[in-house]
Design an enzyme around this catalytic site. Structure first.
Site, PDB file in Angstrom:
ATOM      1  CB  ILE A  47      -0.804  -0.168   1.069  1.00 48.00           C
ATOM      2  CG1 ILE A  47      -1.826  -0.995   1.088  1.00 48.00           C
ATOM      3  CG2 ILE A  47      -1.656   1.464   1.080  1.00 48.00           C
ATOM      4  CD1 ILE A  47      -2.708  -1.198   2.175  1.00 48.00           C
ATOM      5  N   PRO A  48       1.085   1.776  -1.181  1.00 47.80           N
ATOM      6  CG  PRO A  48       0.890   2.635  -3.390  1.00 47.80           C
ATOM      7  CD  PRO A  48       0.235   1.766  -2.521  1.00 47.80           C
ATOM      8  CB  CYS A  49       1.645   5.447   2.478  1.00 46.53           C
ATOM      9  SG  CYS A  49       2.870   4.449   3.534  1.00 46.53           S
ATOM     10  CG  HIS A  50       6.418   4.430  -1.101  1.00 50.59           C
ATOM     11  ND1 HIS A  50       5.803   3.170  -0.723  1.00 50.59           N
ATOM     12  CD2 HIS A  50       6.798   4.345  -2.431  1.00 50.59           C
ATOM     13  CE1 HIS A  50       5.788   2.662  -1.866  1.00 50.59           C
ATOM     14  NE2 HIS A  50       6.221   3.093  -2.997  1.00 50.59           N
TER      15      HIS A  50
END
Length: 283
Positions: free
Chosen positions: A246-249
């Site tokens: 889950i690419p919160c970056h």
């Protein structure tokens, strides 16, 4: 003289009050629309424009929050909880929990007691990680920056009464493949998410950001259907339980700065650069 915008706002506010007061009766779209003197078609469109979700979704969130309070605070059975919530039976309650909470009503009531959670410590290009999964999907990935026990404690706080097994699982291997191969479709992975409806909506929207791409908190809020809620969206992003997948970056400040990251700003920059290089190599 009131503007049309003010009139529309008052109508939706009244619709929300109606749904909040009547959700145990599970009012239909037609009934809610009639309450504010609109056709179902116009009510559906207007509600989604103002609330960010459909009337049906809003009613589902109200229902499940009520059911969660019952299951957490009382000794009532699942049948009692379904009836008190206005649902036709435990089947609908079960479907609602699976859709919104990612677990069954029984698992929620028992704090995950019947869940078997498999976990392992592994390596990634950005440092050691802890990855965990249930039979339904990956439920947790965190970078291990202190000690194994502290990292494991974070997982156990999510599912305090689950049964934990330190062993590999096929779903974990699928998740780890994101570090070893071209993984352009992370949404095809099975995830077992536990969070509020708002958090899950934000995490679902994060999954739509392409690898190598970036977005801002404001844009993410708009795409999730919550324009102007950048601060709340930022909190939900920070509570993401599944790093990288889950690419919160991929969420940065509107100024272009990368901003904070739960697992460190330097690591965030490294992941962004790594993804950009892989994306460029595939073009």
């Amino acid at each position: 003289m009131k503007t049309q915008q003010a009139i529309d706002y008052q109508r939706i506010a009244e619709a929300i009050r109606f749904l909040k007061s009547q959700y145990r009766n599970q009012p239909s779209l037609d009934e809610a629309a009639a309450h504010i003197n609109l056709s179902p078609f116009h009510f559906q469109r207007m509600f989604k424009e103002w609330a960010g979700i459909s009337p049906k979704q809003f009613l589902q969130y109200l229902s499940i929050e009520h059911a969660k309070r019952i299951l957490k605070e009382t000794e009532w059975s699942l049948t009692d909880a379904a009836y008190e919530t206005g649902l036709s039976g435990t089947g609908r309650l079960h479907d609602l929990f699976i859709k919104i909470e990612g677990m069954t009503p029984g698992e929620y009531k028992n704090g995950g007691e019947s869940l078997r959670i498999y976990y392992q410590f592994s390596e990634s290009p950005f440092g050691p990680i802890l990855i965990a999964s249930t039979d339904k999907g990956i439920c947790y990935i965190t970078f291990v920056d202190s000690d194994d026990a502290t990292s494991l404690e974070g997982l156990k706080n999510l599912f305090p009464r689950a049964h934990y097994l330190e062993q590999t699982h096929s779903l974990q291997q699928e998740g780890l493949s994101i570090f070893r191969q071209d993984w352009t479709q992370p949404t095809s992975l099975k995830l077992h998410l536990k969070g509020t409806p708002f958090q899950i909506k934000i995490w679902e929207t994060l999954l739509k950001i392409p690898s190598g791409g970036l977005t801002t908190y404001g844009t993410l809020a708009e795409k999730a259907g919550y324009p102007g809620a950048s601060r709340a969206v930022g909190t939900a992003v920070g509570n993401n339980p599944i790093a990288v997948i889950i690419p919160c970056h991929r969420v940065i400040k509107s100024t272009g700065e990368t901003g904070q990251y739960h697992w460190g700003r330097e690591r965030k920059n490294a992941i962004i650069g790594w993804e950009a290089a892989r994306t460029e190599a595939m073009e």
